[in-house]
Design a protein around this motif. Structure first.
Motif, PDB file in Angstrom:
ATOM      1  N   UNK A  37       4.197  -2.490  -0.818  1.00 16.69           N
ATOM      2  CA  UNK A  37       5.338  -2.619  -1.726  1.00 16.69           C
ATOM      3  C   UNK A  37       6.438  -1.629  -1.339  1.00 16.69           C
ATOM      4  N   UNK A  38       7.674  -1.937  -1.724  1.00 15.27           N
ATOM      5  CA  UNK A  38       8.773  -1.019  -1.453  1.00 15.27           C
ATOM      6  C   UNK A  38       8.807   0.074  -2.525  1.00 15.27           C
ATOM      7  N   UNK A  39       9.483   1.216  -2.263  1.00 13.52           N
ATOM      8  CA  UNK A  39       9.473   2.349  -3.199  1.00 13.52           C
ATOM      9  C   UNK A  39       9.974   2.008  -4.605  1.00 13.52           C
ATOM     10  N   UNK A  40      10.987   1.152  -4.726  1.00 13.60           N
ATOM     11  CA  UNK A  40      11.517   0.799  -6.048  1.00 13.60           C
ATOM     12  C   UNK A  40      10.457   0.050  -6.861  1.00 13.60           C
ATOM     13  N   UNK A  41       9.790  -0.904  -6.228  1.00  6.94           N
ATOM     14  CA  UNK A  41       8.734  -1.673  -6.913  1.00  6.94           C
ATOM     15  C   UNK A  41       7.588  -0.764  -7.327  1.00  6.94           C
ATOM     16  N   UNK A  42       7.182   0.161  -6.427  1.00  5.91           N
ATOM     17  CA  UNK A  42       6.088   1.094  -6.737  1.00  5.91           C
ATOM     18  C   UNK A  42       6.424   1.908  -7.986  1.00  5.91           C
ATOM     19  N   UNK A  43       7.645   2.422  -8.052  1.00  6.24           N
ATOM     20  CA  UNK A  43       8.035   3.269  -9.186  1.00  6.24           C
ATOM     21  C   UNK A  43       8.120   2.465 -10.485  1.00  6.24           C
ATOM     22  N   UNK A  44       8.633   1.223 -10.420  1.00  2.30           N
ATOM     23  CA  UNK A  44       8.732   0.398 -11.625  1.00  2.30           C
ATOM     24  C   UNK A  44       7.349   0.037 -12.155  1.00  2.30           C
ATOM     25  N   UNK A  45       6.442  -0.345 -11.268  1.00 10.94           N
ATOM     26  CA  UNK A  45       5.098  -0.732 -11.707  1.00 10.94           C
ATOM     27  C   UNK A  45       4.303   0.487 -12.185  1.00 10.94           C
ATOM     28  N   UNK A  46       4.670   1.683 -11.697  1.00  8.60           N
ATOM     29  CA  UNK A  46       3.988   2.903 -12.133  1.00  8.60           C
ATOM     30  C   UNK A  46       4.214   3.173 -13.614  1.00  8.60           C
ATOM     31  N   UNK A  47       5.363   2.756 -14.137  1.00  9.30           N
ATOM     32  CA  UNK A  47       5.657   2.972 -15.560  1.00  9.30           C
ATOM     33  C   UNK A  47       4.671   2.200 -16.437  1.00  9.30           C
ATOM     34  N   UNK A  48       4.379   0.955 -16.059  1.00 10.32           N
ATOM     35  CA  UNK A  48       3.386   0.172 -16.810  1.00 10.32           C
ATOM     36  C   UNK A  48       1.991   0.769 -16.652  1.00 10.32           C
ATOM     37  N   UNK A  49       1.684   1.254 -15.429  1.00  6.94           N
ATOM     38  CA  UNK A  49       0.382   1.869 -15.184  1.00  6.94           C
ATOM     39  C   UNK A  49       0.194   3.098 -16.069  1.00  6.94           C
ATOM     40  N   UNK A  50       1.269   3.866 -16.300  1.00 11.14           N
ATOM     41  CA  UNK A  50       1.193   5.055 -17.149  1.00 11.14           C
ATOM     42  C   UNK A  50       0.796   4.680 -18.577  1.00 11.14           C
ATOM     43  N   UNK A  87       7.536  10.886  -9.845  1.00  7.95           N
ATOM     44  CA  UNK A  87       7.774  10.063  -8.661  1.00  7.95           C
ATOM     45  C   UNK A  87       7.958  10.973  -7.451  1.00  7.95           C
ATOM     46  N   UNK A  88       7.038  10.890  -6.483  1.00 10.25           N
ATOM     47  CA  UNK A  88       7.181  11.623  -5.216  1.00 10.25           C
ATOM     48  C   UNK A  88       7.906  10.704  -4.240  1.00 10.25           C
ATOM     49  N   UNK A  89       9.221  10.880  -4.146  1.00  9.34           N
ATOM     50  CA  UNK A  89      10.042   9.968  -3.338  1.00  9.34           C
ATOM     51  C   UNK A  89      10.081  10.408  -1.877  1.00  9.34           C
ATOM     52  N   UNK A  90      10.632   9.541  -1.044  1.00  6.73           N
ATOM     53  CA  UNK A  90      10.698   9.822   0.394  1.00  6.73           C
ATOM     54  C   UNK A  90      11.821  10.812   0.706  1.00  6.73           C
ATOM     55  N   UNK A  91      11.662  11.517   1.812  1.00  4.20           N
ATOM     56  CA  UNK A  91      12.705  12.420   2.294  1.00  4.20           C
ATOM     57  C   UNK A  91      13.116  12.024   3.697  1.00  4.20           C
ATOM     58  N   UNK A 131      16.024   3.684  -7.033  1.00  7.95           N
ATOM     59  CA  UNK A 131      14.884   4.115  -7.853  1.00  7.95           C
ATOM     60  C   UNK A 131      15.394   4.672  -9.183  1.00  7.95           C
ATOM     61  N   UNK A 132      16.461   5.479  -9.119  1.00  7.89           N
ATOM     62  CA  UNK A 132      17.024   6.053 -10.338  1.00  7.89           C
ATOM     63  C   UNK A 132      17.533   4.952 -11.274  1.00  7.89           C
ATOM     64  N   UNK A 133      18.193   3.954 -10.714  1.00 13.17           N
ATOM     65  CA  UNK A 133      18.723   2.858 -11.516  1.00 13.17           C
ATOM     66  C   UNK A 133      17.607   2.034 -12.164  1.00 13.17           C
ATOM     67  N   UNK A 134      16.493   1.863 -11.433  1.00 12.73           N
ATOM     68  CA  UNK A 134      15.399   1.019 -11.920  1.00 12.73           C
ATOM     69  C   UNK A 134      14.523   1.731 -12.955  1.00 12.73           C
ATOM     70  N   UNK A 135      14.385   3.055 -12.820  1.00 13.96           N
ATOM     71  CA  UNK A 135      13.440   3.789 -13.695  1.00 13.96           C
ATOM     72  C   UNK A 135      14.127   4.675 -14.727  1.00 13.96           C
ATOM     73  N   UNK A 136      15.425   4.983 -14.519  1.00 10.15           N
ATOM     74  CA  UNK A 136      16.197   5.865 -15.408  1.00 10.15           C
ATOM     75  C   UNK A 136      15.401   7.134 -15.766  1.00 10.15           C
ATOM     76  N   UNK A 137      15.109   7.959 -14.758  1.00 10.10           N
ATOM     77  CA  UNK A 137      14.273   9.151 -14.993  1.00 10.10           C
ATOM     78  C   UNK A 137      14.938  10.147 -15.952  1.00 10.10           C
TER      79      UNK A 137
END
Length: 513
Positions: A174-187, A197-201, A216-222
């Motif tokens: 999965x791409x990073x945006x999808x991983x972060x969005x699905x992580x919210x439901x997993x939580x 979210x441990x993002x890429x550098x 990622x910021x737009x999708x998850x609104x941290x």
């Protein structure tokens, strides 16, 4: 740590030593010494200029009080002390005000987005922050492995999660945006109340990296966007912070590797330039080594005043047993090698010796360039490990054959074993005598007991200080680091000085004839 900065302020204080007043001439000398160290420490030029201007205006614009405090606690204050306090206030203002709080959500998991360049310590800091939230706020974090580009990044986060006992979410392919969005439901499914979210550098900032982070910021609104910044980058760290802030609007900064940087300029510049607070300091690799940023603590350390509050916080983190009972055993002279071994382990958990000593308010006692080596503690532990249980508790006397056996078992010379035992015995004897005196002191407050007892204690302390090498921690500060400059001064011979003055006087009379 911060050696370059500290040297400049120390030199400035020396230039003002013995001065009766602060005037334009001597303040300029002190300012010049500080300017040099700030620029060498890679503090941003405009920050340096503005800081020194404020210090100079305060130093010349205020009347120096010769005494401070009230009543019996009043003490003499020199112009040099006054100048140091001005520097401390301005350093605190430069790096503060303190704001280590995170924005915590209500009725849903709090989200924290960790960003930064590759190699800044971002993944390790993510694990440290998760452990900090578990220990301090009793939170249940979920770590999200969203760095799909760096080899072994996902596995590294999983190992960290296992060490601190928190779950890690990742989705292969999965791409990073999808991983972060699905992580919210997993939580929600796992009952977690914080998501990190441990993002890429990247090695450098580029448009692809920034776009991915913005998505990622737009999708998850941290709730929090924390930049992990390497202190060893100097002014580049400030430039990096500005770039990330312009695109993502940072909540704050986690400064890493400050313990490995002798300059520390980034710590002084980043708040002034970006306006975003340093929230945490990452010190060392251990997962416990994340501390809330305290401007007053770092300012005190830069000025060589130590940081007692920080030292006590380090102690409280690792103190597991009844420390009152341990202190009582020490004062009763019942302190054994087993107790001593536990104390060494506790010190090692608190961090490096160099970092701990930098927090002690006795910097002027430490010789310049002193080699503070953590391996000395490991050597002492090795010698104690080679003792039998009866030897450790003092039931079997350590004679020469036993010391030879301990030396062979620990791989150390016999002389080091002898020095360890002599210092340990002297310390236990001195603390035992102190404990006896404390019994009468608490009830009657007459002083510290008889003159004979005090002489015995002084002798014991002298023996501890005069024994060479070895232990690192039971003698005076100079002998701890093997510095010859700390040897006791020879006794003052009054008669000899009198004869020398008389001879000089006679010589002057002869010359006048």
């Amino acid at each position: 740590m911060l050696d370059v900065l500290s040297e400049g302020f120390k030199e400035a204080k020396l230039k003002l030593k013995g001065k009766a007043v602060l005037n334009e001439s001597n303040v300029k000398e002190a300012i010049d010494a500080i300017r040099k160290s700030l620029l060498e420490a890679d503090v941003e030029y405009s920050v340096t200029k503005n800081f020194l201007q404020r210090v100079q205006e305060k130093a010349l614009g205020q009347e120096v009080a010769l005494r401070a405090g009230k009543g019996d606690s009043r003490v003499a204050v020199s112009p040099a002390d006054h100048f140091v306090m001005i520097c401390k206030e301005e350093l605190e203002q430069l790096m503060g005000p303190v704001n280590a709080e995170l924005n915590m959500a209500v009725n849903r998991p709090t989200t924290i987005m960790m960003v930064g360049l590759q190699g800044s310590g971002k993944t390790t800091s993510t694990g440290k922050l998760a452990k900090y939230l578990v220990n301090k706020d009793k939170k249940k974090p979920l770590l999200v492995a969203a760095d799909i580009y760096r080899p072994a990044a996902v596995q590294q986060l999983k190992v960290l999660g296992e060490r601190i006992g928190v779950p890690v979410f990742h989705k292969e392919g999965a791409d990073p945006v999808t991983i972060c969005k699905e992580a919210l439901q997993k939580a929600f499914d796992l009952g977690c109340d914080v998501v990190l979210f441990d993002t890429a550098g990247r090695l450098t900032i580029d448009s692809a990296l920034m776009q991915e982070l913005a998505d990622i910021q737009s999708a998850t609104k941290p709730d929090n966007v924390l930049l992990v910044c390497d202190a060893m980058m100097g002014q580049d760290a400030v430039t990096t912070a500005k770039s990330f802030d312009e695109r993502l609007s940072l909540s704050g900064v986690i400064m890493t590797k400050l313990d490995g940087d002798a300059r520390g300029g980034a710590a002084l510049s980043i708040k002034e330039v970006t306006g975003k607070p340093i929230k945490f300091l990452g010190m060392g690799e251990d997962l416990d080594r994340l501390e809330e940023f305290r401007p007053e603590g770092l300012a005190s350390r830069i000025l060589g005043l130590g940081d007692i509050v920080g030292l006590m916080q380090d102690f409280q983190k690792v103190a597991e047993e009844d420390q009152e009972a341990q202190a009582l055993k020490l004062l009763q002279g019942q302190f054994s090698y087993i107790d001593f071994y536990k104390q060494i382990e506790m010190i090692q958990k608190m961090g490096s010796l160099k970092d701990l000593i930098a927090k002690m308010p006795m910097q002027d006692m430490i010789p310049k360039g002193a080699n503070i080596d953590d391996r000395e503690l490991t050597k002492v532990k090795a010698m104690i490990d080679s003792m039998t249980k009866r030897e450790r508790i003092g039931q079997d006397n350590l004679d020469r054959p036993r010391m030879a056996r301990i030396a062979r078992g620990s791989g150390r010379p016999v002389k080091e074993v002898e020095e360890l035992h002599k210092r340990f015995t002297a310390m236990r004897k001195m603390m035992g005598m102190l404990g006896k005196n404390m019994g009468g002191l608490l009830g009657k407050i007459p002083g510290m007991g008889t003159l004979g007892q005090m002489n015995n204690m002084r002798k014991a302390a002298s023996q501890m200080g005069q024994m060479p090498g070895g232990l690192g921690g039971m003698g005076d500060m100079g002998s701890m680091f093997g510095d010859s400059a700390s040897k006791p001064k020879p006794a003052f011979d009054r008669e000899k000085q009198k004869k020398m003055r008389k001879a000089a006087k006679d010589a002057r009379k002869r010359n006048r004839k």
